[in-house]
Design a protein around this motif. Structure first.
Motif, PDB file in Angstrom:
ATOM      1  N   ASP A   1      39.208  67.320  18.303  1.00 48.12           N
ATOM      2  CA  ASP A   1      39.121  65.945  18.801  1.00 48.12           C
ATOM      3  C   ASP A   1      38.371  65.105  17.786  1.00 48.12           C
TER       4      ASP A   1
ATOM      5  N   ILE B   1      34.427  51.714  13.822  1.00 51.22           N
ATOM      6  CA  ILE B   1      33.656  51.646  12.586  1.00 51.22           C
ATOM      7  C   ILE B   1      34.611  51.548  11.412  1.00 51.22           C
TER       8      ILE B   1
ATOM      9  N   ARG C   1      49.196  65.430  11.628  1.00 53.97           N
ATOM     10  CA  ARG C   1      47.820  65.848  11.379  1.00 53.97           C
ATOM     11  C   ARG C   1      47.710  66.769  10.186  1.00 53.97           C
TER      12      ARG C   1
ATOM     13  N   LEU D   1      45.846  57.455  21.392  1.00 53.35           N
ATOM     14  CA  LEU D   1      46.255  57.548  19.987  1.00 53.35           C
ATOM     15  C   LEU D   1      46.483  58.984  19.522  1.00 53.35           C
ATOM     16  N   GLY D   2      46.147  59.944  20.384  1.00 54.01           N
ATOM     17  CA  GLY D   2      46.325  61.338  19.986  1.00 54.01           C
ATOM     18  C   GLY D   2      45.200  61.868  19.123  1.00 54.01           C
ATOM     19  N   LEU D   3      44.105  61.119  18.998  1.00 49.96           N
ATOM     20  CA  LEU D   3      42.953  61.603  18.238  1.00 49.96           C
ATOM     21  C   LEU D   3      42.164  62.614  19.058  1.00 49.96           C
ATOM     22  N   VAL D   4      42.141  62.372  20.373  1.00 49.05           N
ATOM     23  CA  VAL D   4      41.484  63.292  21.291  1.00 49.05           C
ATOM     24  C   VAL D   4      42.580  63.988  22.086  1.00 49.05           C
ATOM     25  N   ILE D   5      42.455  65.310  22.193  1.00 50.08           N
ATOM     26  CA  ILE D   5      43.473  66.066  22.917  1.00 50.08           C
ATOM     27  C   ILE D   5      42.969  66.323  24.332  1.00 50.08           C
TER      28      ILE D   5
ATOM     29  N   TRP E   1      53.853  62.461  16.853  1.00 46.04           N
ATOM     30  CA  TRP E   1      53.177  61.542  15.941  1.00 46.04           C
ATOM     31  C   TRP E   1      53.973  60.275  15.684  1.00 46.04           C
TER      32      TRP E   1
ATOM     33  N   ARG F   1      53.344  56.646  17.157  1.00 48.24           N
ATOM     34  CA  ARG F   1      52.287  55.763  16.656  1.00 48.24           C
ATOM     35  C   ARG F   1      52.830  54.634  15.774  1.00 48.24           C
ATOM     36  N   HIS F   2      54.154  54.694  15.453  1.00 48.90           N
ATOM     37  CA  HIS F   2      54.792  53.543  14.806  1.00 48.90           C
ATOM     38  C   HIS F   2      54.689  52.306  15.683  1.00 48.90           C
TER      39      HIS F   2
ATOM     40  N   LYS G   1      41.079  56.862  22.316  1.00 49.84           N
ATOM     41  CA  LYS G   1      41.465  57.885  21.353  1.00 49.84           C
ATOM     42  C   LYS G   1      42.483  58.874  21.932  1.00 49.84           C
TER      43      LYS G   1
ATOM     44  N   PRO H   1      39.851  50.690  14.538  1.00 51.85           N
ATOM     45  CA  PRO H   1      38.758  51.595  14.906  1.00 51.85           C
ATOM     46  C   PRO H   1      37.428  50.849  15.015  1.00 51.85           C
TER      47      PRO H   1
ATOM     48  N   LYS I   1      39.062  64.990  30.398  1.00 53.31           N
ATOM     49  CA  LYS I   1      38.574  65.474  29.114  1.00 53.31           C
ATOM     50  C   LYS I   1      37.087  65.780  29.232  1.00 53.31           C
TER      51      LYS I   1
ATOM     52  N   TYR J   1      46.108  49.986  15.544  1.00 51.63           N
ATOM     53  CA  TYR J   1      44.784  50.403  16.029  1.00 51.63           C
ATOM     54  C   TYR J   1      43.683  49.842  15.144  1.00 51.63           C
TER      55      TYR J   1
ATOM     56  N   PRO K   1      51.245  56.691  12.117  1.00 50.22           N
ATOM     57  CA  PRO K   1      52.318  57.659  12.400  1.00 50.22           C
ATOM     58  C   PRO K   1      52.438  58.724  11.306  1.00 50.22           C
TER      59      PRO K   1
ATOM     60  N   TYR L   1      33.706  67.430  26.902  1.00 46.49           N
ATOM     61  CA  TYR L   1      33.169  67.989  25.664  1.00 46.49           C
ATOM     62  C   TYR L   1      32.135  69.018  26.095  1.00 46.49           C
TER      63      TYR L   1
END
Lengths: 260, 239
Positions: free
Chosen positions: A259, B82, A83, B49-53, B70, B73-74, B46, B80, B9, B78, A80, B11
């Protein structure tokens, strides 16, 4: 943001590369000071090295740091946190760790030689401020390039190209254009071209401070007339400050859209 | 709890997610996202989690959109795929950092003991082996008591003992009534742990249901074969 910065800093200050960078400046400054008694000359020698080395190390270390910490950045992004806080924190930690190497590596020998009491201290201060500014500018640009390129090879290539452009190619183009346009009055053109390259801008600022602009011929005189004045110096420093802000603004723009 | 609507989504030209609708609200349930490589599993995780929009569509958590947010996310832990950490920090420093960044009660001491990380606490993270790093990763993922747990390939690089502990942790989380979402390639793990399966293929959900439904629908008694049947049904007839 400050927390991320603190942890980035405590990680990077222990990194091998930052330690090597610091010891390089220590050795260099110590040997220059012991070889020459004239502090002005030492400052000029240091200037020539700082103008080339600081941007180079900042771009290389900047992209390296970004790619190395990429997976950890993902973990941070899943926490939380904002960015912008994550990326500004990392950028500040990066720029500050390199700046600390420079300030300590050059400053400590000056301190040992007791030069802070002498009249040369202001020249030295200008040198340090400009070295730090170049470190911030180029590590920021590198951070932005890495943010834009997921392909590491491409990122490294562009970072080297960026340094090559500002440190070498730009001056070549600049000189060539001066020769081609020699029939025209070029003072303002030369001034604008200088402001557009942070390395040139930094060089001029130091040279003017050292009062050896006579060595730079006619353009030098124009520069001295303009930049030597208070308004001119303020403008030049403002231009340098703009250069510092530019990558920060771009990093923010890109970080909010990327992203991971 | 988590409501995904019409998620798209791409790319560049590559469309990774093509209209995902998924609602995860059943507490105390482990949902496994399955699918071949490149089917969009990680992108889906992702996005939550908001990593990918996302390009299109909406993700809501407890009724609130997560777009540009944000603080939600509390409520999510997560893991990951790796595990890579700042090389010059020690394990203790890393854990202190995460706790400092994300306040709230933690039970990291119990987890450190469970995974036998005690002797490694003062080592630099750059000196740890891949498996040990994954254990550190698991400690970070499980040390907070969040209602949602998202795990991307939790089994990679773990030794058999750590695998047993991971199963225990997941079972405990299920009993505590958490929503658990995980992606994996190991079908025996799915067979043993998952309550329901979400099968992704080319960015769309091809099957969603409980393990029993999956097995009866494709008339197989193990998950691996049932999945193979879904895939064969989709692929063009080979000449």
């Amino acid at each position: 943001m400050l927390k991320i910065m603190r942890y980035t800093l405590s990680d990077l200050l222990r990194s091998r590369w930052v330690v090597i960078y610091l010891s390089f400046f220590l050795l260099l400054t110590l040997s220059l000071l012991s070889l020459s008694g004239d502090v002005s000359q030492v400052v000029i020698s240091l200037m020539n090295i700082i103008l080339i080395l600081c941007p180079l190390v900042a771009v290389m270390f900047g992209v390296m740091f970004f790619y190395n910490s990429r997976e950890f950045t993902e973990l941070l992004l899943a926490q939380p946190l904002r960015r912008t806080d994550i990326f500004f924190g990392q950028y500040l930690g990066l720029a500050l760790s390199l700046s600390a190497s420079l300030v300590i590596g050059v400053g400590l020998p000056f301190l040992i030689y007791g030069l802070f009491a002498s009249a040369e201290v202001w020249n030295f201060m200008v040198l340090i401020v400009i070295g730090v500014a170049l470190t911030f500018i180029f590590s920021g640009l590198a951070f932005y390039l890495a943010l834009c390129n997921d392909n590491r090879i491409r990122g490294f290539g562009l970072a080297i190209l960026l340094w090559l452009f500002f440190a070498i190619i730009y001056d070549g183009i600049f000189l060539l254009s001066l020769i081609v346009l020699r029939d025209y009055p070029l003072e303002h053109y030369a001034m604008a071209m200088t402001i557009l390259n942070p390395i040139d801008l930094a060089r001029i600022l130091i040279l003017l401070k050292l009062d050896i602009s006579a060595l730079m011929g006619y353009t030098g005189a124009v520069f001295h007339k303009f930049l030597g004045s208070l308004a001119g110096s303020i403008l030049a420093f403002l231009a340098l400050a703009l250069w510092v802000v530019l990558p920060v603004w771009r990093i923010r723009w890109r970080a909010l859209r990327k992203d991971f | 709890m988590i409501d995904i609507q019409n998620l798209h989504k791409s790319y560049g030209k590559l469309a990774v997610l093509r209209g995902i609708d998924l609602n995860l609200s059943q507490t105390g349930q482990i949902s496994a996202i399955l699918g071949p490589n490149g089917s969009g599993k990680t992108t889906l995780i992702k996005s939550i989690l908001g990593l990918v929009i996302p390009d299109q569509g909406d993700i809501r958590m407890d009724g609130q959109t997560i777009k540009g947010q944000w603080a939600y996310r509390h409520h999510i832990s997560y893991l990951p795929q790796i595990a890579r950490f700042p090389e010059n920090l020690t394990v203790t420093e890393l854990l202190a950092m995460i706790k400092d960044l994300r306040s709230g009660p933690t039970d990291d001491d119990a987890l450190i003991q469970l995974f036998g990380l005690g002797p490694h606490l003062q080592k630099r993270l750059g000196d740890l082996s891949g498996g040990t790093k994954q254990k550190v990763n698991l400690v970070i993922a499980f040390m907070y008591d969040s209602p949602v747990i998202i795990l991307d390939e939790p089994t990679s690089g773990l030794d058999p003992v750590a695998m047993i502990h991971l199963r225990e942790l997941l079972q405990r989380a299920r009993q505590q009534g958490k929503i658990i979402l995980l992606s994996t390639h190991i079908m025996s793990f799915v067979d043993e742990m998952a309550d329901e399966v979400v099968f992704l293929l080319e960015g769309a959900i091809r099957f969603r249901g409980t393990l029993v439904q999956l097995k009866t629908q494709y008339q197989e008694d193990n998950v691996e074969r049932a999945i193979a049947n879904i895939l064969q049904g989709e692929s063009p007839i080979l000449a």
